[in-house]
Design an enzyme around this catalytic site. Structure first.
Site, short mmCIF file in Angstrom:
data_model
loop_
_atom_site.label_atom_id
_atom_site.label_comp_id
_atom_site.label_asym_id
_atom_site.label_seq_id
_atom_site.Cartn_x
_atom_site.Cartn_y
_atom_site.Cartn_z
N ARG A 1 0.84 -1.19 0.00
CA ARG A 1 0.00 0.00 0.00
C ARG A 1 0.88 1.25 0.00
O ARG A 1 2.03 1.21 0.46
CB ARG A 1 -0.91 0.02 1.24
CG ARG A 1 -1.80 -1.21 1.38
CD ARG A 1 -2.57 -1.14 2.70
NE ARG A 1 -3.48 -2.29 2.87
CZ ARG A 1 -3.14 -3.41 3.51
NH1 ARG A 1 -1.92 -3.54 4.03
NH2 ARG A 1 -4.01 -4.39 3.63
N LYS B 1 -1.62 -2.42 8.17
CA LYS B 1 -2.73 -1.96 8.99
C LYS B 1 -2.67 -2.61 10.36
O LYS B 1 -2.35 -3.79 10.49
CB LYS B 1 -4.06 -2.29 8.32
CG LYS B 1 -4.32 -1.49 7.05
CD LYS B 1 -5.69 -1.82 6.47
CE LYS B 1 -5.99 -0.96 5.25
NZ LYS B 1 -7.32 -1.26 4.67
N HIS C 1 -2.93 2.26 -5.56
CA HIS C 1 -3.73 1.10 -5.15
C HIS C 1 -4.09 0.24 -6.36
O HIS C 1 -4.17 -0.99 -6.26
CB HIS C 1 -4.99 1.55 -4.42
CG HIS C 1 -5.45 0.57 -3.39
ND1 HIS C 1 -4.73 0.29 -2.24
CD2 HIS C 1 -6.55 -0.23 -3.34
CE1 HIS C 1 -5.37 -0.62 -1.53
NE2 HIS C 1 -6.47 -0.96 -2.17
N ARG D 1 -1.28 -1.89 -7.04
CA ARG D 1 -1.34 -3.02 -6.10
C ARG D 1 -2.29 -4.08 -6.64
O ARG D 1 -1.99 -5.28 -6.61
CB ARG D 1 -1.81 -2.49 -4.74
CG ARG D 1 -2.13 -3.53 -3.68
CD ARG D 1 -2.50 -2.78 -2.40
NE ARG D 1 -3.21 -3.59 -1.42
CZ ARG D 1 -2.62 -4.35 -0.49
NH1 ARG D 1 -1.29 -4.42 -0.45
NH2 ARG D 1 -3.33 -5.02 0.38
N HIS E 1 -3.61 -9.07 3.56
CA HIS E 1 -5.05 -9.14 3.75
C HIS E 1 -5.38 -10.01 4.96
O HIS E 1 -4.85 -11.12 5.08
CB HIS E 1 -5.75 -9.74 2.52
CG HIS E 1 -5.80 -8.82 1.36
ND1 HIS E 1 -5.94 -9.25 0.06
CD2 HIS E 1 -5.74 -7.46 1.28
CE1 HIS E 1 -5.97 -8.21 -0.76
NE2 HIS E 1 -5.85 -7.12 -0.05
N TYR F 1 -9.39 -10.70 -6.71
CA TYR F 1 -8.46 -10.66 -7.82
C TYR F 1 -8.59 -11.87 -8.73
O TYR F 1 -8.21 -11.82 -9.90
CB TYR F 1 -7.02 -10.52 -7.30
CG TYR F 1 -6.83 -9.29 -6.45
CD1 TYR F 1 -6.96 -8.02 -7.01
CD2 TYR F 1 -6.56 -9.39 -5.10
CE1 TYR F 1 -6.81 -6.89 -6.24
CE2 TYR F 1 -6.40 -8.26 -4.32
CZ TYR F 1 -6.53 -7.01 -4.90
OH TYR F 1 -6.39 -5.88 -4.12
#
Length: 355
Positions: free
Chosen positions: A200, A224, A301, A304, A327, A336
């Site tokens: 990210r 995150k 993004h 990404r 994730h 994806y």
């Protein structure tokens, strides 16, 4: 941001999230803004106690907010409000939880935008060519113009003051060329790293030099919730990073003031003034590179998304891609696979006349 009489409760809730949920600073900031706006509305309606707020009041708030906000924003706001009232009830701040049955708006499932593999290659090739072009100019290849002997004789007749005045712009031009070259080296390294790792943009700008392990060709990424993961990168990204660190970064670092230099001493990527690069500049770099390469306009993004899709197209395992992207849910990564299937269908349609 408007303040309310409930700011103390909001502060306590945000502190609880920070300590127990490990949410990012940006998420906490968004939650605080969402709650402040929500409770400010009730305050304007005469509410003086959280216990006065009912489910119908919250539905009324959602109706007002949804006029000016997308469903994705409303989903986040609703999550923030539900979390706040659940916390308030569990900690004895309120007698009931009016948001317990508040429904979160459904968000339509959309496939992420991605580049094709050839477009991604074109994007990176143009960035690499920009480095070579700027290095040529920096070496004097585009600026040096040999003078005649007659012109040299005239120069010798000039006073020392005139010579010094003529040399000053030349030195300034050389510094500008060096800065432009350094920025092109940085931009190429950013693009290569984003595509090679799928990280990210927030993770990119927070990286330090020590996070790179060239011997194993991996980077340590803080994602995150301050969760860390190790992500591999390829030889093109290694070359771009080495060029930036050895040649470009020292040039931009010299432009920083002492205060800025001390704060950005460990930063992997620097801005034009020598400080740690911010997300806005990183996004601008990607958008500008896409325009210059003549590929569809994309964000970091989307790059990404492209990396994830191309890895799956190349046969990577879904769990491996999930780990690489950071994730928490495999469901997020599975988006994806749908992109890969859509691209396969498009290629099939182009290749087969009876498709």
């Amino acid at each position: 941001m408007s303040s309310t009489q409930f700011d103390g409760d909001i502060d306590s809730f945000v502190s609880y999230l920070k300590s127990n949920r490990g949410l990012s600073a940006n998420t906490l900031k968004a939650y605080r803004a969402d709650l402040t706006a929500c409770l400010h509305l009730f305050e304007l309606r005469g509410v003086t106690d959280l216990n006065e707020i009912t489910l119908d009041d919250l539905r009324s708030w959602m109706a007002v907010e949804s006029r000016d906000h997308a469903r994705s924003s409303m989903a986040r706001k609703t999550v923030a409000v539900r979390g706040f009232f659940a916390w308030a009830y569990e900690h004895g701040v309120t007698n009931t939880d009016p948001a317990a049955t508040l429904m979160t708006p459904s968000i339509p499932s959309t496939l992420p935008a991605v580049l094709t593999e050839s477009q991604a290659e074109q994007l990176l090739d143009v960035a690499e060519q920009a480095v070579a072009t700027n290095q040529y100019k920096d070496d004097g290849g585009a600026a040096a113009a040999p003078g005649s002997g007659k012109a040299a004789g005239k120069t010798a007749d000039k006073s020392a003051d005139t010579v010094n005045r003529s040399e000053a712009p030349a030195r300034a031009d050389k510094r500008d060329n060096a800065r432009v070259t350094a920025e092109s080296q940085r931009n190429a390294a950013i693009l290569e790293l984003l595509y090679a790792t799928g990280i990210r943009v927030a993770e990119l700008v927070s990286m330090d030099i020590a996070d790179i392990d060239f011997s194993n060709r991996t980077i340590k990424v803080t994602g995150k919730g301050n969760k860390q993961r190790v992500v591999p990168f390829g030889l093109p990204a290694q070359r771009a990073l080495e060029t930036w660190l050895e040649q470009g970064r020292p040039v931009l670092a010299r432009t920083a003031t002492d205060a800025v230099k001390s704060r950005a001493a460990n930063a992997l990527f620097l801005g034009a003034r020598g400080g740690r690069i911010d997300q806005r500049i990183a996004r601008d770099i990607v958008h500008r590179a896409a325009r210059e390469a003549g590929v569809p306009d994309i964000s970091p993004h989307a790059l990404r998304h492209s990396a994830a899709t191309h890895m799956l197209d190349g046969g990577a395992d879904l769990r491996e891609v999930q780990e690489m992207l950071g994730h928490s849910s495999l469901k997020t990564t599975q988006r994806y696979t749908h992109v890969s299937i859509e691209q396969l269908k498009n290629r099939y349609g182009q290749a087969f006349p009876r498709a």
